[in-house]
Design an enzyme around this catalytic site. Structure first.
Site, PDB file in Angstrom:
ATOM      1  N   GLY A  89      -1.392   4.399  -4.244  1.00 58.94           N
ATOM      2  CA  GLY A  89      -1.399   5.693  -4.911  1.00 58.94           C
ATOM      3  C   GLY A  89      -1.608   6.858  -3.974  1.00 58.94           C
ATOM      4  O   GLY A  89      -1.177   7.976  -4.255  1.00 58.94           O
ATOM      5  N   ARG A  90      -2.270   6.606  -2.848  1.00 61.36           N
ATOM      6  CA  ARG A  90      -2.490   7.671  -1.862  1.00 61.36           C
ATOM      7  C   ARG A  90      -2.386   7.121  -0.444  1.00 61.36           C
ATOM      8  O   ARG A  90      -3.098   7.537   0.460  1.00 61.36           O
ATOM      9  CB  ARG A  90      -3.847   8.327  -2.083  1.00 61.36           C
ATOM     10  CG  ARG A  90      -5.027   7.370  -2.061  1.00 61.36           C
ATOM     11  CD  ARG A  90      -6.310   8.149  -2.092  1.00 61.36           C
ATOM     12  NE  ARG A  90      -7.476   7.288  -2.254  1.00 61.36           N
ATOM     13  CZ  ARG A  90      -8.718   7.737  -2.216  1.00 61.36           C
ATOM     14  NH1 ARG A  90      -8.942   9.015  -2.018  1.00 61.36           N
ATOM     15  NH2 ARG A  90      -9.734   6.917  -2.377  1.00 61.36           N
ATOM     16  N   LYS A 110      -3.921   6.454   4.892  1.00 61.14           N
ATOM     17  CA  LYS A 110      -4.719   6.520   3.670  1.00 61.14           C
ATOM     18  C   LYS A 110      -5.124   7.974   3.452  1.00 61.14           C
ATOM     19  O   LYS A 110      -5.663   8.614   4.360  1.00 61.14           O
ATOM     20  CB  LYS A 110      -5.953   5.631   3.823  1.00 61.14           C
ATOM     21  CG  LYS A 110      -6.657   5.281   2.534  1.00 61.14           C
ATOM     22  CD  LYS A 110      -7.675   4.195   2.819  1.00 61.14           C
ATOM     23  CE  LYS A 110      -8.314   3.699   1.543  1.00 61.14           C
ATOM     24  NZ  LYS A 110      -9.270   2.616   1.814  1.00 61.14           N
ATOM     25  N   ASP A 122      -4.734  12.588  -7.177  1.00 59.61           N
ATOM     26  CA  ASP A 122      -4.012  13.585  -6.376  1.00 59.61           C
ATOM     27  C   ASP A 122      -3.483  13.011  -5.067  1.00 59.61           C
ATOM     28  O   ASP A 122      -2.786  13.695  -4.314  1.00 59.61           O
ATOM     29  CB  ASP A 122      -4.887  14.807  -6.095  1.00 59.61           C
ATOM     30  CG  ASP A 122      -6.172  14.481  -5.328  1.00 59.61           C
ATOM     31  OD1 ASP A 122      -6.286  13.359  -4.793  1.00 59.61           O
ATOM     32  OD2 ASP A 122      -7.060  15.354  -5.265  1.00 59.61           O
ATOM     33  N   GLY A 123      -3.819  11.749  -4.777  1.00 61.89           N
ATOM     34  CA  GLY A 123      -3.308  11.116  -3.572  1.00 61.89           C
ATOM     35  C   GLY A 123      -4.014  11.509  -2.294  1.00 61.89           C
ATOM     36  O   GLY A 123      -3.588  11.115  -1.210  1.00 61.89           O
ATOM     37  N   ARG A 180      -1.547  -8.579  -0.286  1.00 62.21           N
ATOM     38  CA  ARG A 180      -2.754  -8.856  -1.057  1.00 62.21           C
ATOM     39  C   ARG A 180      -2.453  -9.909  -2.118  1.00 62.21           C
ATOM     40  O   ARG A 180      -1.287 -10.152  -2.449  1.00 62.21           O
ATOM     41  CB  ARG A 180      -3.237  -7.579  -1.755  1.00 62.21           C
ATOM     42  CG  ARG A 180      -3.290  -6.342  -0.852  1.00 62.21           C
ATOM     43  CD  ARG A 180      -3.130  -5.065  -1.669  1.00 62.21           C
ATOM     44  NE  ARG A 180      -3.005  -3.875  -0.813  1.00 62.21           N
ATOM     45  CZ  ARG A 180      -3.990  -3.026  -0.541  1.00 62.21           C
ATOM     46  NH1 ARG A 180      -5.179  -3.223  -1.073  1.00 62.21           N
ATOM     47  NH2 ARG A 180      -3.782  -1.988   0.242  1.00 62.21           N
ATOM     48  N   ASP A 249      -6.589  -6.993  -5.791  1.00 65.14           N
ATOM     49  CA  ASP A 249      -5.781  -6.147  -4.906  1.00 65.14           C
ATOM     50  C   ASP A 249      -6.514  -5.813  -3.612  1.00 65.14           C
ATOM     51  O   ASP A 249      -5.928  -5.203  -2.709  1.00 65.14           O
ATOM     52  CB  ASP A 249      -5.342  -4.868  -5.622  1.00 65.14           C
ATOM     53  CG  ASP A 249      -6.513  -4.089  -6.200  1.00 65.14           C
ATOM     54  OD1 ASP A 249      -7.157  -4.615  -7.124  1.00 65.14           O
ATOM     55  OD2 ASP A 249      -6.783  -2.967  -5.741  1.00 65.14           O
ATOM     56  N   ASN A 250      -7.780  -6.234  -3.503  1.00 67.19           N
ATOM     57  CA  ASN A 250      -8.542  -6.039  -2.269  1.00 67.19           C
ATOM     58  C   ASN A 250      -8.827  -7.357  -1.561  1.00 67.19           C
ATOM     59  O   ASN A 250      -9.737  -7.430  -0.732  1.00 67.19           O
ATOM     60  CB  ASN A 250      -9.861  -5.319  -2.558  1.00 67.19           C
ATOM     61  CG  ASN A 250      -9.658  -3.863  -2.924  1.00 67.19           C
ATOM     62  OD1 ASN A 250      -8.668  -3.257  -2.530  1.00 67.19           O
ATOM     63  ND2 ASN A 250     -10.576  -3.308  -3.689  1.00 67.19           N
TER      64      ASN A 250
END
EC number: 2.7.7.-
Length: 481
Positions: A89-90, A110, A122-123, A180, A249-250
């Site tokens: 997302g960011r 990142k 907002d990324g 992942r 996802d981690n």
């Protein structure tokens, strides 16, 4: 450095999981910290990276010809609930390069801005959380724990609105890959078995080429990831590291630690230690990390079942048998690690197990600082008992344990090679980040110097080896990264 080349292998081989995207323009990029050692290992010129063109590369605003930055797609179980579409997302994968050891490495940003996976965010990222990830990831590397690395943090000159207005920043991260468990979950939820197969083949080629020629390479991949994760979690436990957000996802396919949002290092030993402000039920507590890892790996196995066997019952049996080895690998790694911490590497495991169980109970009951204890015990191995005895209220109980430990023999020098003096203690991390936010990088640089040389005690750094003062209170972390 005009000859820099970044490959786009992930995007080329798995286009269904990559969205081409550009980083948002940084209005006034300013380099805060650069990892010269890592840059050299990647074949990058640190002096050039400090130049205006180099800094623009580090925020993604100037990329080499032919590079195709992408946002990666993945899904994930977050605190046990499944989200079929998460993704970067960011963040952006700038591309891959081959380092000085011939290994392919991701170069990743990142905080580089809003992507199609950003949902309501907002990324962007703030200076504090990006410096935090830089600090902790490099400390983990120095401790010998597999991890993503941090190449640089650049302040963007863009304000970031959170509870207050903060200075924006981009972290340039390097990893063996960003594959992942959630990557496989995303592929599986599409129903496209061929995509899952291609992703598995990509992962095998990238991380576990030794299983490519096996009779069942996909089962071999799963077994290799289980083994790598067992080793990783054991290493976390040996230094008191609490990840804080062990969502699927981690969890990496490479076996590297990734995403340092609400992580922290345990002070007083307590298996129920939780730092994350959003983990109200303690799902990801220190003592739960091995079982959560096994749960995540079960989710990974579910995505691979169609590749294991056409017969679903046989596929499940294969997965269960392979997953069963995780516990054995973990216990073996933890036991060996604890024997090393206690200076008992030459002693049979069964003789150490009851001693270790008794020790952990003493540490918990007496609220003993985990890191300080093992360094002080190293002094006791050399005949100086008072520093470690001074940590305990129950002296009779500890003295009895100490006699049992001495009877097994011990190696103080070997203990000092595995028991750190310096870890990123929470109060020192907060102190350094607060100063950095005010424009003073010196506390950050001093702490970074301490934790990237963790095993050798140095003059002038005594406060970096001490537990937090009582006034620091209960520590809470937030998922700012």
């Amino acid at each position: 450095m005009t000859n820099l080349s970044l490959d786009g292998r992930f995007a080329r081989e798995l286009p269904e999981m990559a969205v081409r995207w550009k980083a948002e323009e940084a209005p006034d990029p300013r380099l805060l910290v650069l990892n010269d050692e890592l840059a050299s290992g990647l074949g990058l010129d640190a002096d050039w990276l400090r130049s205006p063109d180099g800094v623009r590369l580090l925020v993604g605003n100037s990329v080499p010809d032919g590079a195709t930055p992408v946002a990666q797609a993945y899904a994930g179980h977050q605190f046990g609930g499944f989200a079929p579409r998460l993704g970067d997302g960011r963040a952006l994968l700038l591309g891959e390069l081959v380092d000085g050891d011939g290994r392919m490495r991701d170069v990743h940003l990142k905080g580089s801005g809003h992507t199609p996976f950003a949902r309501a965010g907002d990324g962007l990222a703030a200076v504090g959380p990006m410096l935090r990830e830089y600090l902790v990831s490099e400390a983990m590397h120095a401790l010998g724990i597999p991890t993503t690395r941090s190449l640089a943090v650049v302040a963007t000159g863009r304000p970031v609105r959170r509870e207050s207005v903060l200075d924006g920043a981009v972290l340039t991260r390097v990893a063996s890959s960003h594959l992942r468990v959630g990557s496989f979950q995303y592929a599986a939820v599409t129903g496209d078995t061929d995509l899952v197969r291609r992703l598995a083949e990509h992962a095998i080629a990238r991380h576990h080429p030794e299983v490519a020629g096996a009779a069942d390479p996909y089962l071999g991949l799963f077994e290799a990831v289980c083994s790598a994760q067992a080793q990783l979690i054991a290493r976390w436990m040996l230094v008191g590291f609490v990840h804080g957000v062990m969502n699927t996802d981690n969890m990496t396919i490479s076996g590297e630690t990734i995403d340092y949002g609400p992580c922290a290092f345990m002070d007083a030993y307590d298996p129920e230690t939780v730092f994350s402000s959003i983990d109200s039920w303690g799902r990801y507590a220190y003592g739960n990390q091995p079982s959560i890892a096994a749960w995540n790996l079960a989710r990974f196995a579910e995505t691979l079942l169609p590749l294991f066997d056409d017969d679903i019952d046989r596929a499940i049996t294969l997965a269960q048998n392979a997953l069963g080895a995780f516990g054995r690998h973990y216990e073996g790694a933890l036991t060996a690690g604890m024997q090393a911490k206690l200076g008992l590497t030459g002693v049979d495991g069964p003789a150490v197990a009851p001693l270790l169980d008794e020790l952990l109970k003493l540490l918990q009951d007496n609220h003993i600082d985990f890191t300080s204890f093992f360094r002080a015990l190293g002094l006791a191995a050399r005949g100086d008992n008072e520093p470690v005895r001074g940590l305990f209220v129950d002296l009779a109980g500890f003295d009895a344990w100490l006699d049992s430990w001495r009877a097994l023999g011990r190696d103080g020098a070997a203990m000092d090679r595995v028991n750190p003096v310096y870890t990123p203690r929470n109060h020192l991390v907060e102190e350094a980040l607060t100063a950095a936010a005010a424009g003073d990088m010196e506390p950050f640089e001093t702490l970074l110097d301490a934790v990237t040389g963790p095993f050798v005690e140095r003059p002038g750094l005594q406060r970096y080896a001490e537990p937090a003062p009582e006034a620091f209170g209960r520590y809470r972390t937030f998922c700012g990264t």
